[in-house]
Design a protein around this motif. Structure first.
Motif, mmCIF file in Angstrom:
data_model
loop_
_atom_site.group_PDB
_atom_site.id
_atom_site.type_symbol
_atom_site.label_atom_id
_atom_site.label_comp_id
_atom_site.label_asym_id
_atom_site.label_seq_id
_atom_site.Cartn_x
_atom_site.Cartn_y
_atom_site.Cartn_z
ATOM 1 N N SER A 313 -85.774 22.465 9.444
ATOM 2 C CA SER A 313 -86.554 23.063 10.525
ATOM 3 C C SER A 313 -87.101 24.427 10.114
ATOM 4 O O SER A 313 -88.270 24.748 10.366
ATOM 5 C CB SER A 313 -85.680 23.198 11.773
ATOM 6 O OG SER A 313 -86.351 23.893 12.796
ATOM 7 N N ALA A 314 -86.278 25.237 9.439
ATOM 8 C CA ALA A 314 -86.715 26.574 9.020
ATOM 9 C C ALA A 314 -87.846 26.503 8.003
ATOM 10 O O ALA A 314 -88.809 27.273 8.067
ATOM 11 C CB ALA A 314 -85.530 27.351 8.436
ATOM 12 N N ASP A 315 -87.738 25.581 7.054
ATOM 13 C CA ASP A 315 -88.796 25.437 6.053
ATOM 14 C C ASP A 315 -90.074 24.860 6.660
ATOM 15 O O ASP A 315 -91.183 25.247 6.288
ATOM 16 C CB ASP A 315 -88.320 24.543 4.907
ATOM 17 C CG ASP A 315 -87.582 25.329 3.827
ATOM 18 O OD1 ASP A 315 -87.426 26.558 3.998
ATOM 19 O OD2 ASP A 315 -87.161 24.723 2.828
ATOM 20 N N ARG A 316 -89.920 23.939 7.596
ATOM 21 C CA ARG A 316 -91.094 23.314 8.204
ATOM 22 C C ARG A 316 -91.880 24.330 9.035
ATOM 23 O O ARG A 316 -93.107 24.365 8.996
ATOM 24 C CB ARG A 316 -90.669 22.139 9.084
ATOM 25 C CG ARG A 316 -91.844 21.360 9.678
ATOM 26 C CD ARG A 316 -91.381 20.169 10.489
ATOM 27 N NE ARG A 316 -90.590 20.555 11.660
ATOM 28 C CZ ARG A 316 -89.279 20.392 11.763
ATOM 29 N NH1 ARG A 316 -88.595 19.854 10.768
ATOM 30 N NH2 ARG A 316 -88.640 20.760 12.869
ATOM 31 N N THR A 317 -91.159 25.160 9.774
ATOM 32 C CA THR A 317 -91.819 26.143 10.649
ATOM 33 C C THR A 317 -92.057 27.482 9.959
ATOM 34 O O THR A 317 -92.770 28.331 10.480
ATOM 35 C CB THR A 317 -90.955 26.390 11.908
ATOM 36 O OG1 THR A 317 -89.687 26.919 11.507
ATOM 37 C CG2 THR A 317 -90.740 25.095 12.680
ATOM 38 N N TRP A 322 -84.564 33.419 13.714
ATOM 39 C CA TRP A 322 -83.871 32.715 14.791
ATOM 40 C C TRP A 322 -83.095 31.511 14.278
ATOM 41 O O TRP A 322 -82.097 31.093 14.882
ATOM 42 C CB TRP A 322 -84.857 32.292 15.888
ATOM 43 C CG TRP A 322 -85.278 33.462 16.723
ATOM 44 C CD1 TRP A 322 -86.452 34.161 16.642
ATOM 45 C CD2 TRP A 322 -84.509 34.108 17.737
ATOM 46 N NE1 TRP A 322 -86.464 35.198 17.541
ATOM 47 C CE2 TRP A 322 -85.285 35.193 18.240
ATOM 48 C CE3 TRP A 322 -83.242 33.890 18.280
ATOM 49 C CZ2 TRP A 322 -84.828 36.030 19.249
ATOM 50 C CZ3 TRP A 322 -82.779 34.725 19.290
ATOM 51 C CH2 TRP A 322 -83.574 35.786 19.752
ATOM 52 N N HIS A 323 -83.529 30.956 13.143
ATOM 53 C CA HIS A 323 -82.767 29.867 12.530
ATOM 54 C C HIS A 323 -81.452 30.378 11.946
ATOM 55 O O HIS A 323 -80.554 29.578 11.655
ATOM 56 C CB HIS A 323 -83.597 29.182 11.441
ATOM 57 C CG HIS A 323 -84.616 28.219 11.973
ATOM 58 N ND1 HIS A 323 -85.850 28.620 12.446
ATOM 59 C CD2 HIS A 323 -84.572 26.869 12.121
ATOM 60 C CE1 HIS A 323 -86.524 27.560 12.857
ATOM 61 N NE2 HIS A 323 -85.775 26.494 12.670
ATOM 62 N N LEU A 365 -79.460 30.166 4.817
ATOM 63 C CA LEU A 365 -80.715 30.681 5.366
ATOM 64 C C LEU A 365 -80.771 32.200 5.288
ATOM 65 O O LEU A 365 -81.855 32.782 5.173
ATOM 66 C CB LEU A 365 -80.883 30.205 6.810
ATOM 67 C CG LEU A 365 -81.146 28.702 6.946
ATOM 68 C CD1 LEU A 365 -81.195 28.292 8.403
ATOM 69 C CD2 LEU A 365 -82.443 28.316 6.256
ATOM 70 N N PHE A 366 -79.617 32.859 5.337
ATOM 71 C CA PHE A 366 -79.611 34.308 5.173
ATOM 72 C C PHE A 366 -80.286 34.709 3.865
ATOM 73 O O PHE A 366 -81.013 35.715 3.811
ATOM 74 C CB PHE A 366 -78.174 34.858 5.189
ATOM 75 C CG PHE A 366 -78.109 36.262 4.652
ATOM 76 C CD1 PHE A 366 -78.420 37.335 5.468
ATOM 77 C CD2 PHE A 366 -77.792 36.506 3.321
ATOM 78 C CE1 PHE A 366 -78.417 38.632 4.960
ATOM 79 C CE2 PHE A 366 -77.772 37.798 2.810
ATOM 80 C CZ PHE A 366 -78.087 38.866 3.632
ATOM 81 N N TRP A 367 -80.063 33.942 2.806
ATOM 82 C CA TRP A 367 -80.578 34.340 1.490
ATOM 83 C C TRP A 367 -82.088 34.244 1.382
ATOM 84 O O TRP A 367 -82.681 34.712 0.408
ATOM 85 C CB TRP A 367 -79.886 33.542 0.386
ATOM 86 C CG TRP A 367 -78.474 34.014 0.222
ATOM 87 C CD1 TRP A 367 -77.336 33.385 0.642
ATOM 88 C CD2 TRP A 367 -78.060 35.260 -0.344
ATOM 89 N NE1 TRP A 367 -76.240 34.155 0.371
ATOM 90 C CE2 TRP A 367 -76.641 35.310 -0.241
ATOM 91 C CE3 TRP A 367 -78.732 36.328 -0.929
ATOM 92 C CZ2 TRP A 367 -75.911 36.394 -0.708
ATOM 93 C CZ3 TRP A 367 -77.993 37.405 -1.394
ATOM 94 C CH2 TRP A 367 -76.607 37.438 -1.284
ATOM 95 N N SER A 368 -82.729 33.652 2.391
ATOM 96 C CA SER A 368 -84.201 33.671 2.420
ATOM 97 C C SER A 368 -84.713 35.070 2.746
ATOM 98 O O SER A 368 -85.892 35.370 2.508
ATOM 99 C CB SER A 368 -84.737 32.670 3.442
ATOM 100 O OG SER A 368 -84.352 33.044 4.763
#
Length: 439
Positions: A313-317, A322-323, A365-368
């Motif tokens: 979901s995070a990569d798609r959006t 918020w993810h 996801l934090f590491w993004s």
């Protein structure tokens, strides 16, 4: 077309990627992802199997909960000391040699832990294990920036970090089986066999890293020249948008320090669960070591599904903040409910499952966030600094939970403390400007 579970499939935003581009990244991902996941499974297993060893070794050696918590956590002091130098060395000498060195050395030290007989020996071996492993995780995060642009790296980081959950799925039943079935074999306790048998795979996989891992795109003989050019052009284009800050500037950056505190908060939750989950399950009334191992696999199995779903979901959006925050808040709720319903194994397990899903989903996801900001040697130092400061929570978390448990004769205060840190981490993630990380 890529399957839904394909770690590479990413439609992205704007113009769709070419078939050649998708095929190339799919090829790279299936080459790297399973191998890196295997590395992290054996690494994480050696780091947290002390949580299962505790079920026997504390009584065998006369260790209190506070002594155990300090010993479990002192790993991260050694980790902290050598983290930044280790990652800078990896950036200079290459991942193949340095990751192999890390894995072989920590496998040997993990096996030698079977010979501890006093609290001091326990502290020393845990400290040395942290010293040996320092640089592994941030080294892999840095390594992925050599191969993937940001909009693909989030998914790959998640696949890599599902190894934490997989190590729980595999390690729980395995550790419980070893404790129960090997106890008194050859005159050794089950916890001694645990350290020995679970340390051997690290040495074997470390040798495989030296033989199989490619340092950079240009070294990958399994790629055609056209594939190498495509990958290098995408990585170079992203690197051109970043500023390679001097190491000193990185280490004093307010933004890097804020990200360090964010990660610290999430790691508080992670190791509170990782080191104390078997003990919490036992406190609900389950006494059989193998059954505790089986039950401990449930939260981690659910976390694998949650991690992959939220990362997709995070990569798609292309939305990150918020993810990260919403799973952090869910993890906090699960931690609180785990002590509210502590008398019921079923309800406590449901709560611990929610907590584990939320906590583990925040981590990849934090590491993004930092990898969207830092580049070059600055990235090596910055990622290592964030990880080393964050992992000081690995020292504080089990020690604080153990101290609170001993002081109050209950798990409640420790879990409330961990929940508060998860909420803090979620709020800090939201505070990062969206324009910097949502791309």
């Amino acid at each position: 077309m890529a399957s839904p579970a394909d770690p590479l499939h990413h439609p992205g935003a704007g113009a769709p990627p070419s078939t050649f581009e998708e095929a190339t990244y799919r090829k790279v991902s299936w080459r790297l992802a399973p191998f890196l996941m295997l590395c992290y499974v054996v690494a994480y297993l050696d780091r947290v199997n002390v949580g299962f060893a505790k079920l026997q070794m504390t009584s065998d050696l006369g260790l209190s909960d506070a002594v155990y918590g300090f010993g479990a956590g002192i790993f991260f002091i050694g980790y902290f000391i050598f983290e930044i130098p280790s990652n800078v060395i990896l950036h200079k000498v290459g991942a193949r040699v340095w990751i192999a060195r890390i894995m072989v050395s920590w496998g040997v030290i993990s096996m030698l832990t079977m010979f501890v007989t006093t609290p001091t020996m326990f502290y020393v071996m845990r400290f040395l294990l942290g010293l040996a492993e320092a640089g592994f995780f941030p080294g892999i995060i840095l390594y992925l920036t050599y191969w993937y642009p940001a909009h693909r790296r989030g998914r790959m980081t998640t696949w890599f970090m599902t190894a934490i959950a997989l190590s729980g799925v595999i390690g729980g039943p395995l550790s419980g089986y070893i404790l129960k079935s090997f106890n008194d074999l050859n005159g050794w306790h089950g916890w001694q066999w645990l350290f020995l048998l679970e340390g051997i795979p690290s040495v074997i996989v470390g040798i495989m890293v030296f033989l199989m891992l490619d340092d950079r795109i240009a070294n990958a003989k399994w790629l055609t020249r056209e594939e190498q050019q495509l990958l290098e052009s995408q990585v170079s284009a992203e690197e051109a948008t970043k500023h390679d800050m001097p190491i000193r500037q990185v280490l004093t950056s307010g933004r890097v320090l804020m990200l360090s505190l964010t990660y610290f908060s999430f790691v508080m939750g992670l190791y509170g669960v990782s080191f104390w989950l078997p003990t919490i399950i036992k406190a609900t009334g389950v006494t059989d070591a193998f059954m505790i191992g089986l039950l401990s696999a449930i939260p981690f199995a659910a976390a694998v599904v949650a991690m992959v779903f939220v990362a997709r979901s995070a990569d798609r959006t292309r939305e990150r903040r918020w993810h990260i925050a919403l799973p952090a808040f869910a993890g906090a709720v699960g931690l609180v409910l785990s002590v509210v319903w502590a008398q019921s194994t079923v309800l406590a397990m449901a709560s611990l499952t929610l907590a584990t899903m939320g906590i583990l989903t925040t981590l990849p996801l934090f590491w993004s966030l930092p990898t969207a900001i830092l580049a070059g040697t600055g990235a090596a130092a910055g990622i290592a600094m964030i990880n080393s400061i964050g992992n000081l929570a690995g020292f504080l978390s089990p020690y604080a939970v153990g101290w609170l448990k001993q002081a109050t004769a209950a798990n409640d205060s420790g879990m409330y403390m961990l929940a508060a840190f998860m909420v803090l981490g979620g709020l800090l993630a939201i505070s990062v400007p969206a324009r910097i990380v949502n791309r």
